[in-house]
Write a protein that holds these residues in place. Structure first.
Motif, PDB file in Angstrom:
ATOM      1  N   PHE A 238       0.798  -1.229   0.000  1.00 48.48           N
ATOM      2  CA  PHE A 238       0.000   0.000   0.000  1.00 48.48           C
ATOM      3  C   PHE A 238       0.834   1.285   0.000  1.00 48.48           C
ATOM      4  CE2 PHE A 238      -3.189  -3.056   1.407  1.00 48.48           C
ATOM      5  CZ  PHE A 238      -4.288  -2.653   0.676  1.00 48.48           C
ATOM      6  N   SER A 239       2.133   1.163   0.278  1.00 48.00           N
ATOM      7  CA  SER A 239       2.913   2.393   0.499  1.00 48.00           C
ATOM      8  C   SER A 239       3.024   3.261  -0.757  1.00 48.00           C
ATOM      9  CB  SER A 239       4.312   2.047   1.015  1.00 48.00           C
ATOM     10  OG  SER A 239       4.955   1.210   0.096  1.00 48.00           O
TER      11      SER A 239
ATOM     12  N   VAL B 266       0.596   3.697  -3.020  1.00 47.64           N
ATOM     13  CA  VAL B 266      -0.732   4.041  -3.539  1.00 47.64           C
ATOM     14  C   VAL B 266      -0.871   5.551  -3.753  1.00 47.64           C
ATOM     15  CG1 VAL B 266      -3.129   4.263  -2.779  1.00 47.64           C
ATOM     16  CG2 VAL B 266      -1.995   2.049  -2.654  1.00 47.64           C
TER      17      VAL B 266
ATOM     18  N   LEU C  52      -7.489   6.802  -4.645  1.00 48.39           N
ATOM     19  CA  LEU C  52      -8.435   5.984  -3.883  1.00 48.39           C
ATOM     20  C   LEU C  52      -8.886   4.755  -4.686  1.00 48.39           C
ATOM     21  CD1 LEU C  52     -10.593   8.803  -2.222  1.00 48.39           C
ATOM     22  CD2 LEU C  52      -8.894   7.336  -1.115  1.00 48.39           C
TER      23      LEU C  52
ATOM     24  N   GLU D 259      -7.120   3.112  -6.798  1.00 54.02           N
ATOM     25  CA  GLU D 259      -6.025   2.154  -6.691  1.00 54.02           C
ATOM     26  C   GLU D 259      -6.049   1.486  -5.301  1.00 54.02           C
ATOM     27  OE1 GLU D 259      -1.183   2.459  -7.000  1.00 54.02           O
ATOM     28  OE2 GLU D 259      -2.375   4.262  -7.398  1.00 54.02           O
ATOM     29  N   ALA D 260      -6.255   2.283  -4.273  1.00 54.79           N
ATOM     30  CA  ALA D 260      -6.316   1.754  -2.906  1.00 54.79           C
ATOM     31  C   ALA D 260      -7.412   0.706  -2.787  1.00 54.79           C
ATOM     32  CB  ALA D 260      -6.560   2.895  -1.917  1.00 54.79           C
ATOM     33  N   GLU D 261      -8.591   1.018  -3.345  1.00 57.28           N
ATOM     34  CA  GLU D 261      -9.715   0.087  -3.246  1.00 57.28           C
ATOM     35  C   GLU D 261      -9.423  -1.211  -3.980  1.00 57.28           C
ATOM     36  OE1 GLU D 261     -14.133   1.378  -3.162  1.00 57.28           O
ATOM     37  OE2 GLU D 261     -13.773   0.523  -5.146  1.00 57.28           O
TER      38      GLU D 261
ATOM     39  N   MET E 119      -7.121  -3.287  -1.954  1.00 57.45           N
ATOM     40  CA  MET E 119      -7.780  -3.907  -0.804  1.00 57.45           C
ATOM     41  C   MET E 119      -8.448  -5.216  -1.222  1.00 57.45           C
ATOM     42  SD  MET E 119      -9.212  -0.429   0.978  1.00 57.45           S
ATOM     43  CE  MET E 119      -9.531  -0.845   2.704  1.00 57.45           C
TER      44      MET E 119
ATOM     45  N   LEU F 218      -2.840   1.965   7.389  1.00 56.56           N
ATOM     46  CA  LEU F 218      -3.644   2.173   6.183  1.00 56.56           C
ATOM     47  C   LEU F 218      -4.311   3.546   6.190  1.00 56.56           C
ATOM     48  CD1 LEU F 218      -5.255  -1.383   5.787  1.00 56.56           C
ATOM     49  CD2 LEU F 218      -3.402  -0.398   4.434  1.00 56.56           C
TER      50      LEU F 218
ATOM     51  N   ILE G 160      -2.050   6.239   5.095  1.00 53.78           N
ATOM     52  CA  ILE G 160      -1.833   6.253   3.640  1.00 53.78           C
ATOM     53  C   ILE G 160      -3.060   6.796   2.907  1.00 53.78           C
ATOM     54  CG2 ILE G 160      -1.454   4.763   1.616  1.00 53.78           C
ATOM     55  CD1 ILE G 160       0.137   2.870   3.479  1.00 53.78           C
ATOM     56  N   PHE G 161      -4.264   6.412   3.378  1.00 53.86           N
ATOM     57  CA  PHE G 161      -5.484   6.766   2.636  1.00 53.86           C
ATOM     58  C   PHE G 161      -5.953   8.203   2.904  1.00 53.86           C
ATOM     59  CE2 PHE G 161      -6.823   2.010   3.020  1.00 53.86           C
ATOM     60  CZ  PHE G 161      -5.873   1.660   2.065  1.00 53.86           C
TER      61      PHE G 161
END
Lengths: 208, 208
Positions: A90-91, A93, A96, A98-100, A103, A148, A151-152
């Protein structure tokens, strides 16, 4: 990993320095995995563990005060693997979306990493029955959630009303529950369970 | 509830018929709740239980072969309460929108029903550590899932691609996990957790 030492009785009593000491600890951990895979945590005896590892019983107690401390060491291996994996993935990312997507991928990775690990489930269940070990698990989830969220959060719109902390905590906590449920099913059913969970994440993680 | 008897060792050994017998069983169950509320399941001793209930130890063993059987009886109370409540609430549902709204309400009801029950969490945790009790829990979830699927399926479009069975199973299973997580938090945080979970259900339960 954590600076506090809230679990004295479960702490590794000495950190191995010399080569022989490091090898002994490795042998103990390997033997613990074998014995738990065979008979579960409740059947694990310190004398059997020393014998299987080929170390004197006194040497075993130099590392671990009791069985729960061995369980803790195995539990730490699992949680450290999850946390370092999450940090790596996740570092980098930047959005959002991409984050999703990551996940969703993380659900599958968690499953494939531990599905064939014969001690993951027994160790996790044993941790539930010991209050000190339970706390290790809650702490792990809190660290993962914090990492997380850090990061988010910068990726969210400034006026976002999303309760990011709670949402990410539930993702962390429930992904563990889903994966453990999938592990006790056959491959096809496990796939259905993971796919349904990923579907429920898609398009909803960062929306109000 | 079930016709099969897969858990002989945990079965109630005799069904109380006479008034005195019924009163004794009630006294035992009440005493078990008090003792578990005080010291947890692991501290529950059969001798203490008989003394607290004011019944001869032989009379206690006429009902329960071991402590796990007492835990089972308490566990059955919880699951029967959930199942009969769900049957009552969902049996009159006529649309999917109504069903989804009631699923959100059920999350709150489950929480308020058990939050103040001092033995719900200890009994649930104890059930995890006994394979026979674990099976009771899986069976309970399967019954609840089956009941809800029977009610919801006729409401779905005929060409629906929704994996209803898996989705409802996850709702049942994860709602339990969410509610137990909320129970160990203060009121405000518990509310956030339940609201986030209800949000994730809304508008998604029956969509492809």
């Amino acid at each position: 990993m954590s600076a506090k030492k809230p679990n004295g009785r479960l702490q590794l009593r000495k950190k191995p320095q010399q080569e022989r000491s490091i090898q002994r600890l490795d042998a103990i951990m390997e033997a613990a995995v074998e014995l738990i895979a065979q008979g579960g945590v409740s059947a694990l005896k310190m004398t059997d563990l020393a014998a299987r590892a080929g170390v004197p019983i006194g040497s075993l107690y130099q590392f671990f005060a009791e069985r729960a401390a061995v369980v803790r060491a195995l539990h730490d291996r699992h949680t450290e693997r999850v946390e370092s994996g999450a940090r790596r993935v996740f570092s980098t990312v930047t959005t959002l979306a991409e984050a999703e997507a990551l996940m969703g991928d993380a659900v599958d990775t968690f499953f494939t990493t531990f599905r064939d690990d014969p001690v993951y489930l027994p160790v996790w269940l044993a941790a539930l029955s010991d209050p000190d070990l339970q706390r290790l698990n809650t702490d792990h989830q809190a660290r993962l959630t914090g990492m997380l969220c850090d990061i988010f959060r910068p990726l969210l719109p400034e006026d976002s009303k999303v309760d990011l902390e709670t949402r990410v905590m539930l993702f962390v906590y429930l992904t563990g529950a889903v994966v453990r449920r999938a592990m006790i099913e056959d491959d096809q059913k496990a796939r259905c369970i993971l796919d349904e969970w990923k579907r429920s994440i898609r398009g909803t993680m960062f929306t109000a």
